[in-house]
Design a protein around this motif. Structure first.
Motif, mmCIF file in Angstrom:
data_model
loop_
_atom_site.group_PDB
_atom_site.id
_atom_site.type_symbol
_atom_site.label_atom_id
_atom_site.label_comp_id
_atom_site.label_asym_id
_atom_site.label_seq_id
_atom_site.Cartn_x
_atom_site.Cartn_y
_atom_site.Cartn_z
ATOM 1 N N ILE A 64 40.400 30.460 37.579
ATOM 2 C CA ILE A 64 39.863 31.309 36.287
ATOM 3 C C ILE A 64 39.969 30.296 35.118
ATOM 4 N N GLU A 65 39.215 30.536 33.935
ATOM 5 C CA GLU A 65 39.197 29.672 32.964
ATOM 6 C C GLU A 65 40.114 30.289 31.901
ATOM 7 N N VAL A 66 41.030 29.437 31.373
ATOM 8 C CA VAL A 66 42.076 29.950 30.314
ATOM 9 C C VAL A 66 41.759 29.010 29.272
ATOM 10 N N ASN A 67 41.562 29.649 27.995
ATOM 11 C CA ASN A 67 41.019 28.822 26.683
ATOM 12 C C ASN A 67 40.145 27.765 26.843
ATOM 13 N N GLY A 68 39.205 27.764 27.564
ATOM 14 C CA GLY A 68 38.048 26.901 27.932
ATOM 15 C C GLY A 68 38.571 26.043 28.981
ATOM 16 N N LEU A 69 39.618 25.849 29.762
ATOM 17 C CA LEU A 69 39.908 25.126 30.801
ATOM 18 C C LEU A 69 40.268 25.803 31.937
ATOM 19 N N LYS A 70 39.559 25.294 33.150
ATOM 20 C CA LYS A 70 39.702 25.731 34.320
ATOM 21 C C LYS A 70 40.823 25.468 35.141
ATOM 22 N N HIS A 71 41.140 26.497 35.896
ATOM 23 C CA HIS A 71 42.633 26.288 36.479
ATOM 24 C C HIS A 71 42.024 26.914 38.185
ATOM 25 N N ASN A 72 42.736 25.915 39.103
ATOM 26 C CA ASN A 72 42.765 26.705 40.535
ATOM 27 C C ASN A 72 44.138 26.707 40.788
ATOM 28 N N LEU A 73 44.640 27.860 40.748
ATOM 29 C CA LEU A 73 45.899 28.111 41.073
ATOM 30 C C LEU A 73 46.336 28.812 42.376
ATOM 31 N N SER A 74 47.555 28.977 42.596
ATOM 32 C CA SER A 74 47.977 29.830 43.626
ATOM 33 C C SER A 74 49.124 30.880 43.297
ATOM 34 N N VAL A 75 48.663 32.103 43.526
ATOM 35 C CA VAL A 75 49.653 33.177 42.792
ATOM 36 C C VAL A 75 49.813 34.469 43.874
ATOM 37 N N GLU A 76 51.085 34.952 43.749
ATOM 38 C CA GLU A 76 51.366 36.050 44.639
ATOM 39 C C GLU A 76 50.458 37.307 43.900
ATOM 40 N N THR A 120 47.878 44.074 33.939
ATOM 41 C CA THR A 120 46.777 43.380 34.443
ATOM 42 C C THR A 120 47.361 42.279 35.425
ATOM 43 N N LEU A 121 46.600 42.568 36.676
ATOM 44 C CA LEU A 121 46.901 41.810 37.926
ATOM 45 C C LEU A 121 46.413 40.316 37.591
ATOM 46 N N ALA A 122 46.963 39.296 37.561
ATOM 47 C CA ALA A 122 46.316 38.098 37.767
ATOM 48 C C ALA A 122 45.017 37.758 38.753
ATOM 49 N N VAL A 123 45.524 38.326 40.039
ATOM 50 C CA VAL A 123 44.355 38.055 41.069
ATOM 51 C C VAL A 123 43.255 38.763 40.940
ATOM 52 N N ALA A 124 43.229 39.736 40.020
ATOM 53 C CA ALA A 124 41.984 40.444 39.763
ATOM 54 C C ALA A 124 41.076 39.961 38.708
ATOM 55 N N GLN A 125 41.561 38.583 38.154
ATOM 56 C CA GLN A 125 40.742 37.930 37.129
ATOM 57 C C GLN A 125 40.131 36.608 37.948
ATOM 58 N N GLN A 126 39.590 36.844 39.087
ATOM 59 C CA GLN A 126 39.045 35.727 39.799
ATOM 60 C C GLN A 126 37.638 35.381 38.996
ATOM 61 N N ASP A 127 37.440 34.229 38.627
ATOM 62 C CA ASP A 127 36.045 33.566 37.878
ATOM 63 C C ASP A 127 35.900 34.100 36.452
ATOM 64 N N LYS A 128 36.991 34.658 35.913
ATOM 65 C CA LYS A 128 36.899 35.351 34.604
ATOM 66 C C LYS A 128 37.485 34.206 33.524
ATOM 67 N N LYS A 129 37.306 34.594 32.271
ATOM 68 C CA LYS A 129 37.573 33.597 31.171
ATOM 69 C C LYS A 129 38.391 34.512 30.291
ATOM 70 N N ILE A 130 39.505 33.862 30.290
ATOM 71 C CA ILE A 130 40.786 34.469 29.688
ATOM 72 C C ILE A 130 41.192 33.478 28.293
ATOM 73 N N THR A 131 41.345 34.139 27.242
ATOM 74 C CA THR A 131 41.620 33.741 25.911
ATOM 75 C C THR A 131 43.037 34.272 25.560
ATOM 76 N N THR A 132 43.827 33.303 25.021
ATOM 77 C CA THR A 132 45.160 33.701 24.638
ATOM 78 C C THR A 132 45.193 33.083 23.059
ATOM 79 N N ILE A 133 46.324 33.543 22.571
ATOM 80 C CA ILE A 133 46.508 33.207 21.014
ATOM 81 C C ILE A 133 46.264 31.771 20.871
ATOM 82 N N GLU A 134 46.591 30.745 21.787
ATOM 83 C CA GLU A 134 46.523 29.465 21.647
ATOM 84 C C GLU A 134 45.135 29.162 21.606
ATOM 85 N N GLY A 135 44.099 29.958 22.077
ATOM 86 C CA GLY A 135 42.582 29.518 22.319
ATOM 87 C C GLY A 135 41.857 29.852 21.201
#
Length: 214
Positions: A64-76, A120-135
């Motif tokens: 996923i991409e969070v606040n413009g940064l791409k992340h490759n994560l491992s999640v349950e 919202t399940l994190a795994v359902a956000q594959q390849d999506k762009k997330i923006t939080t208040i920090e972004g």
């Protein structure tokens, strides 16, 4: 009925009541014994867990991409987007309020749309762009709505503010900030326990009026 018959009837009633109490005590003792049984029973049950069920809780890759940064994560699979950004990415500006989708404190944007990250399940956000208040700010330059919140005292304790700002930005982008009534309607999912609603409406209305689109 003679006194003898009366005493006999009373004895029968008392005996029946006593039997009922004894049965209740026996059942209660059995339940207690089962609840205090050694862990052998639990271990035996664990040994028989279906492999497919156990695999459900294994971590899976997530990009996923969070606040413009791409992340490759491992999640349950059961991890929410809220817990992901707070605990794995240390973006704690997004708040965990009710954790039931009722207060709006956890609001973030997913591909530009506001969502309640606690539902919202994190795994359902594959390849999506997330923006939080920090972004939403540009370095030290605050977003216009953040500045408006400060100008109009749109917060007190500040706990709900990140979610209010994220929802307010979306409210403007959606075209739902043209009147105070519209703002109140489309911001109704964000709860402010301090009661700063009037000033929140003023802040959103001003940003919308000046055309400072996010």
């Amino acid at each position: 009925m003679s006194k003898k018959d009366t005493h006999q009837k009373d004895a029968e009633v008392n005996q029946a009541a006593g039997n009922g109490r004894r049965d209740f005590l026996r059942q209660s003792t059995l339940i207690t014994a089962l609840s205090l049984s050694p862990g052998v029973l639990l271990k035996a049950a664990e040994a028989n867990i279906d492999d497919k069920f156990a695999a459900y809780f294994e971590k899976i890759p997530l990009s996923i991409e969070v606040n413009g940064l791409k992340h490759n994560l491992s999640v349950e699979p059961r991890v929410t987007l809220l817990d992901l950004v707070r605990e794995q990415l240390a973006l704690t500006g997004t708040k965990k309020g009710c954790d039931h989708g009722q207060c709006g404190a956890c609001t973030v944007h997913v591909d530009g749309q506001r969502v309640l990250s606690c539902l919202t399940l994190a795994v359902a956000q594959q390849d999506k762009k997330i923006t939080t208040i920090e972004g939403v700010s540009n370095g030290k330059n605050l977003h216009p709505l953040q500045e408006a919140f400060i100008k109009h005292d749109g917060f007190q304790c500040g706990y709900c503010t990140p979610g209010q700002v994220m929802s307010g930005i979306a409210c403007i982008k959606e075209g739902h900030a043209n009147t105070d009534d519209d703002i109140r309607e489309y911001m109704s999912g964000n709860i402010c326990r301090c009661g700063a609603y009037h000033n929140i409406v003023k802040a959103i209305a001003e940003v919308n009026k000046e055309g400072l689109q996010p």
